[in-house]
Design an enzyme around this catalytic site. Structure first.
Site, PDB file in Angstrom:
ATOM      1  N   GLU A  64     102.221 -82.576 -99.656  1.00 58.96           N
ATOM      2  CA  GLU A  64     100.787 -82.879 -99.573  1.00 58.96           C
ATOM      3  C   GLU A  64     100.476 -83.875 -98.452  1.00 58.96           C
ATOM      4  O   GLU A  64      99.328 -84.002 -98.040  1.00 58.96           O
ATOM      5  CB  GLU A  64     100.260 -83.400-100.919  1.00 58.96           C
ATOM      6  CG  GLU A  64     100.784 -84.763-101.366  1.00 58.96           C
ATOM      7  CD  GLU A  64     102.069 -84.688-102.193  1.00 58.96           C
ATOM      8  OE1 GLU A  64     102.814 -83.705-102.031  1.00 58.96           O
ATOM      9  OE2 GLU A  64     102.329 -85.615-102.977  1.00 58.96           O
ATOM     10  N   LYS A 120      84.122 -95.880 -94.734  1.00 61.40           N
ATOM     11  CA  LYS A 120      84.484 -96.399 -93.416  1.00 61.40           C
ATOM     12  C   LYS A 120      85.659 -95.612 -92.835  1.00 61.40           C
ATOM     13  O   LYS A 120      85.697 -95.293 -91.658  1.00 61.40           O
ATOM     14  CB  LYS A 120      84.886 -97.868 -93.571  1.00 61.40           C
ATOM     15  CG  LYS A 120      84.409 -98.720 -92.463  1.00 61.40           C
ATOM     16  CD  LYS A 120      84.665-100.210 -92.690  1.00 61.40           C
ATOM     17  CE  LYS A 120      85.046-100.603 -94.063  1.00 61.40           C
ATOM     18  NZ  LYS A 120      86.094-101.581 -94.157  1.00 61.40           N
ATOM     19  N   CYS A 157     107.913 -83.559-106.164  1.00 64.05           N
ATOM     20  CA  CYS A 157     108.771 -84.726-106.348  1.00 64.05           C
ATOM     21  C   CYS A 157     109.201 -84.863-107.810  1.00 64.05           C
ATOM     22  O   CYS A 157     110.099 -84.168-108.248  1.00 64.05           O
ATOM     23  CB  CYS A 157     108.084 -85.976-105.814  1.00 64.05           C
ATOM     24  SG  CYS A 157     109.262 -87.259-105.391  1.00 64.05           S
ATOM     25  N   GLN A 175     111.944 -82.757-110.187  1.00 63.45           N
ATOM     26  CA  GLN A 175     112.998 -83.334-111.024  1.00 63.45           C
ATOM     27  C   GLN A 175     112.837 -82.892-112.480  1.00 63.45           C
ATOM     28  O   GLN A 175     113.805 -82.516-113.143  1.00 63.45           O
ATOM     29  CB  GLN A 175     112.972 -84.866-110.917  1.00 63.45           C
ATOM     30  CG  GLN A 175     113.257 -85.365-109.504  1.00 63.45           C
ATOM     31  CD  GLN A 175     113.152 -86.879-109.375  1.00 63.45           C
ATOM     32  OE1 GLN A 175     112.771 -87.581-110.310  1.00 63.45           O
ATOM     33  NE2 GLN A 175     113.490 -87.389-108.199  1.00 63.45           N
ATOM     34  N   GLN A 185      70.489-106.113 -92.549  1.00 63.55           N
ATOM     35  CA  GLN A 185      70.113-107.206 -91.647  1.00 63.55           C
ATOM     36  C   GLN A 185      71.051-108.387 -91.823  1.00 63.55           C
ATOM     37  O   GLN A 185      71.479-109.023 -90.866  1.00 63.55           O
ATOM     38  CB  GLN A 185      68.674-107.654 -91.925  1.00 63.55           C
ATOM     39  CG  GLN A 185      67.645-106.563 -91.647  1.00 63.55           C
ATOM     40  CD  GLN A 185      66.231-107.003 -92.014  1.00 63.55           C
ATOM     41  OE1 GLN A 185      65.936-108.189 -92.055  1.00 63.55           O
ATOM     42  NE2 GLN A 185      65.371-106.046 -92.278  1.00 63.55           N
ATOM     43  N   ARG A 215     113.512 -92.361-105.482  1.00 65.51           N
ATOM     44  CA  ARG A 215     114.851 -92.966-105.545  1.00 65.51           C
ATOM     45  C   ARG A 215     115.900 -91.989-106.040  1.00 65.51           C
ATOM     46  O   ARG A 215     117.049 -92.045-105.664  1.00 65.51           O
ATOM     47  CB  ARG A 215     114.856 -94.145-106.529  1.00 65.51           C
ATOM     48  CG  ARG A 215     114.047 -95.300-106.070  1.00 65.51           C
ATOM     49  CD  ARG A 215     114.286 -96.536-106.907  1.00 65.51           C
ATOM     50  NE  ARG A 215     113.455 -97.594-106.341  1.00 65.51           N
ATOM     51  CZ  ARG A 215     112.179 -97.764-106.665  1.00 65.51           C
ATOM     52  NH1 ARG A 215     111.615 -97.001-107.577  1.00 65.51           N
ATOM     53  NH2 ARG A 215     111.482 -98.704-106.091  1.00 65.51           N
ATOM     54  N   HIS A 243     107.098 -84.511-100.592  1.00 65.75           N
ATOM     55  CA  HIS A 243     105.651 -84.575-100.837  1.00 65.75           C
ATOM     56  C   HIS A 243     104.940 -83.787 -99.742  1.00 65.75           C
ATOM     57  O   HIS A 243     104.403 -84.372 -98.799  1.00 65.75           O
ATOM     58  CB  HIS A 243     105.170 -86.026-100.820  1.00 65.75           C
ATOM     59  CG  HIS A 243     105.545 -86.796-102.039  1.00 65.75           C
ATOM     60  ND1 HIS A 243     104.873 -86.679-103.228  1.00 65.75           N
ATOM     61  CD2 HIS A 243     106.537 -87.678-102.254  1.00 65.75           C
ATOM     62  CE1 HIS A 243     105.418 -87.469-104.134  1.00 65.75           C
ATOM     63  NE2 HIS A 243     106.439 -88.086-103.570  1.00 65.75           N
ATOM     64  N   LYS A 296      66.317 -99.984 -98.928  1.00 68.32           N
ATOM     65  CA  LYS A 296      66.218-101.385 -98.518  1.00 68.32           C
ATOM     66  C   LYS A 296      67.111-101.694 -97.307  1.00 68.32           C
ATOM     67  O   LYS A 296      68.304-101.396 -97.322  1.00 68.32           O
ATOM     68  CB  LYS A 296      66.623-102.282 -99.694  1.00 68.32           C
ATOM     69  CG  LYS A 296      65.608-102.273-100.830  1.00 68.32           C
ATOM     70  CD  LYS A 296      64.324-102.844-100.291  1.00 68.32           C
ATOM     71  CE  LYS A 296      63.294-103.132-101.350  1.00 68.32           C
ATOM     72  NZ  LYS A 296      62.028-103.556-100.721  1.00 68.32           N
TER      73      LYS A 296
END
Ligand code: GLN
Length: 575
Positions: free
Chosen positions: A553, A19, A388, A392, A193, A503, A551, A188
């Site tokens: 990404e 979706k 991240c 570290q 329906q 953090r 981050h 099906k």
């Protein structure tokens, strides 16, 4: 004020049938026709946001520029639309009830009985309208499946919104699933329906039905659904399984979806879509010239491959985007970090990889194994990208094995370490004491100044991000609620923005000694109080050893790959 039209997307039969990507694709198509489109995700759960959800159950937590911790679907919206989407575009039941109850406590409803209808539904509508403001189209994706107890108020709210703004301004899309049971090998339509009937109980009749199935829909079944739903066969769209996410809008367009939607609203295209770049990238994803082997050393491994990829979806996507630009495919192997703890000879397995990634993470599980893998990458000149936690741990590895700080660690894992190279900053400590664990992270976009002559700087400049982020910085400056994210800006236009979710920080106390030993801190955030937070590290002389506290990404898009991922794959190609 601009008039906004709404496209409500609801799911029938089962969840997990795409979706989110369908919503993102429809928005993308409308964008291609010259309209401003945004997308809103409704999550009917009680959690206030996705920040406390388990990634192995719910997939990755997506972080927005303005610091929201959101359902990963928002990531798809951004990746398709190529724009930043605010946290306000994610609406949960928890947020709605909290707002209404807070208002009630303040006495704002004095004398009234506060009820689901109208108070809850009014608040839903208010939030939808707020997120949609200024756009030509707002897609509203309703999470879960029709018939779920918890999404009824949301269906009621959109129906009520329709009454307020006129039915000519709202259309409904039902995404359904057509099973092909293996013992009969026949598609099906019955569950579809039933979904149509269930939706009608909320007074909603779909304008389009998107039929997800293993195979394309045949004419017989199209006809069946057409008759049952009482809509044109033209509006029954076949959406067979595909292996490349980004080909979904192209497939929808083959069915003329964009024009069909526009004509439902009585609108004409504002421009002729140009899919050439998008198509070319999809073609390259399909037919890479080469395959690169990437090792992802991580901890969420126990649950099997299937959900695992969902927990790191943005990293997978970033590799796919960068790969598409370079014409290569990054094949990711998920390696359990713990294996390297039990048996160090296992590290030799890493030799067959073209690159190693240590992604973000929390807690102590697998940490020593990740540190060993990073050491291997550093010593063996294998391209390394740390994200991240991956930065570290690279700092910890360097402190221990190069600077001789035995037992160096993050106070997240070892609060009594002699060398707390990764530590909480004083302001962070205060927050944790006051508020407990929730809401104490550095979240959302923060500015970083890049150092001249660094590899990181070169990558951000070459990919156009330096230029692009400058414009975003101008916008942030103008927003008093968000401008704290900039800190003190460098005057030399070497500032970029990346998103954060953590953090702990590299302790400023150890930066000098680490640098003296050869670790190059190539970017930092300068907070208004003068503290420098380290954002990037790199190792000069290494093929590619780059890590970031951020981050990146979360900012990679098909048409605009993230600089660090591009640089990482380029280095992996050379290996
Ligand atoms: N656990 C680390 C921190 O809280 C890193 C978090 C992350 O990788 N997202 O700072």
């Amino acid at each position: 004020m601009k008039k906004t039209r709404y496209i409500v997307i609801a799911g029938g039969v089962i969840s997990g049938v795409g979706k989110g990507s369908a919503t993102a694709s429809i928005a993308k198509i409308l964008q291609q026709y010259g309209y401003r489109a945004t997308a809103i995700k409704i999550d009917p759960y009680i959690n206030y946001d996705a920040g406390t959800l388990r990634p192995t159950e719910h997939g990755e937590v997506w972080v927005t520029d303005d610091g929201g911790e959101i359902d990963q679907d928002l990531g798809n919206y951004e990746r398709f639309l190529g724009m930043s989407i605010s946290r306000g575009n994610n609406i949960t039941t928890g947020q709605i009830y909290k707002e209404v109850i807070d208002r009630e406590r303040k006495g704002e409803y004095l004398g009234q009985t506060v009820q689901p209808i109208p108070h809850i539904t009014d608040e839903i509508k208010r939030r939808i309208r707020e997120a949609a403001e200024g756009f030509d189209f707002a897609l509203v994706e309703i999470g879960g499946v029709i018939g779920d107890y918890e999404n009824i108020p949301f269906l009621f709210a959109v129906k009520s919104l329709e009454r307020e703004i006129g039915e000519e301004n709202v259309i409904y899309v039902l995404i359904t699933y057509l099973p092909i049971p293996s013992h009969i090998e026949e598609m099906k339509t019955k569950p579809t329906q039933q979904a149509i009937r269930l939706l009608s109980e909320s007074g909603i009749f779909p304008d389009f039905i998107l039929c997800r199935a293993r195979e394309p829909l045949d004419e017989v079944r199209k006809k069946k659904i057409e008759t049952y739903a009482n809509i044109d066969a033209d509006c029954v769209i076949s959406a067979p399984d595909i292996d490349i996410l980004y080909s979904i809008p192209l497939n929808f367009e083959k069915e003329g979806m964009g024009r069909k939607i526009l004509s439902k609203f009585g609108l004409k295209p504002r421009k002729t879509p140009d899919w050439s770049n998008w198509e070319e990238l999809v073609r390259r994803i399909k037919n890479p010239t080469r395959e690169l082997k990437i090792a992802m050393v991580c901890k969420y491994i126990e649950i099997g491959d299937y959900r695992l990829s969902d927990s790191y979806i943005s990293i997978n996507q970033s590799l796919e985007h960068a790969g598409a630009h370079l014409g290569v495919r990054a094949r990711i192997d998920w390696l359990d970090a713990k294996v390297f703890e039990k048996d160090r000879s296992e590290l030799e397995r890493l030799r067959e990889y073209d690159g190693i990634i240590v992604p973000g993470g929390f807690g102590e599980s697998g940490v020593e194994g990740k540190i060993e893998a990073i050491r291997f990458a550093r010593e063996s000149n294998v391209p390394y990208l740390g994200l991240c936690y991956g930065m570290q741990l690279a700092v910890i590895e360097f402190a221990r094995n190069v600077c001789g700080m035995k037992g160096a660690h993050s106070t997240e894992i070892d609060p009594d370490t002699k060398y707390p190279v990764i530590d909480l900053q004083p302001t962070q400590k205060l927050l944790i004491e006051e508020e407990g664990y929730g809401g104490t992270m550095r979240l959302g976009a923060y500015a970083a100044t890049l150092k001249k002559g660094s590899l990181v700087m070169e990558l951000y400049a070459r990919t156009g991000r330096l230029e692009e982020d400058r414009k975003r910085i101008e916008r942030l400056k103008a927003d008093p609620k968000q401008s704290f994210r900039l800190g003190i800006l460098s005057m030399e236009e070497r500032t970029i923005l990346e998103r954060h979710r953590h953090r702990y920080e590299v302790s400023p106390r150890f930066v000098d000694i680490l640098e003296e030993n050869g670790l190059f801190f190539s970017g930092y955030h300068l907070r208004a109080d003068g503290t420098r937070l380290m954002e990037f590290i790199e190792l000069p002389g290494h093929r590619f050893f780059v890590a970031t506290q951020a981050h990146p990404e979360f900012k990679s898009m098909l048409e605009k790959p993230a600089p660090l991922f591009l640089g990482f794959l380029e280095a992996a190609m050379e290996k």
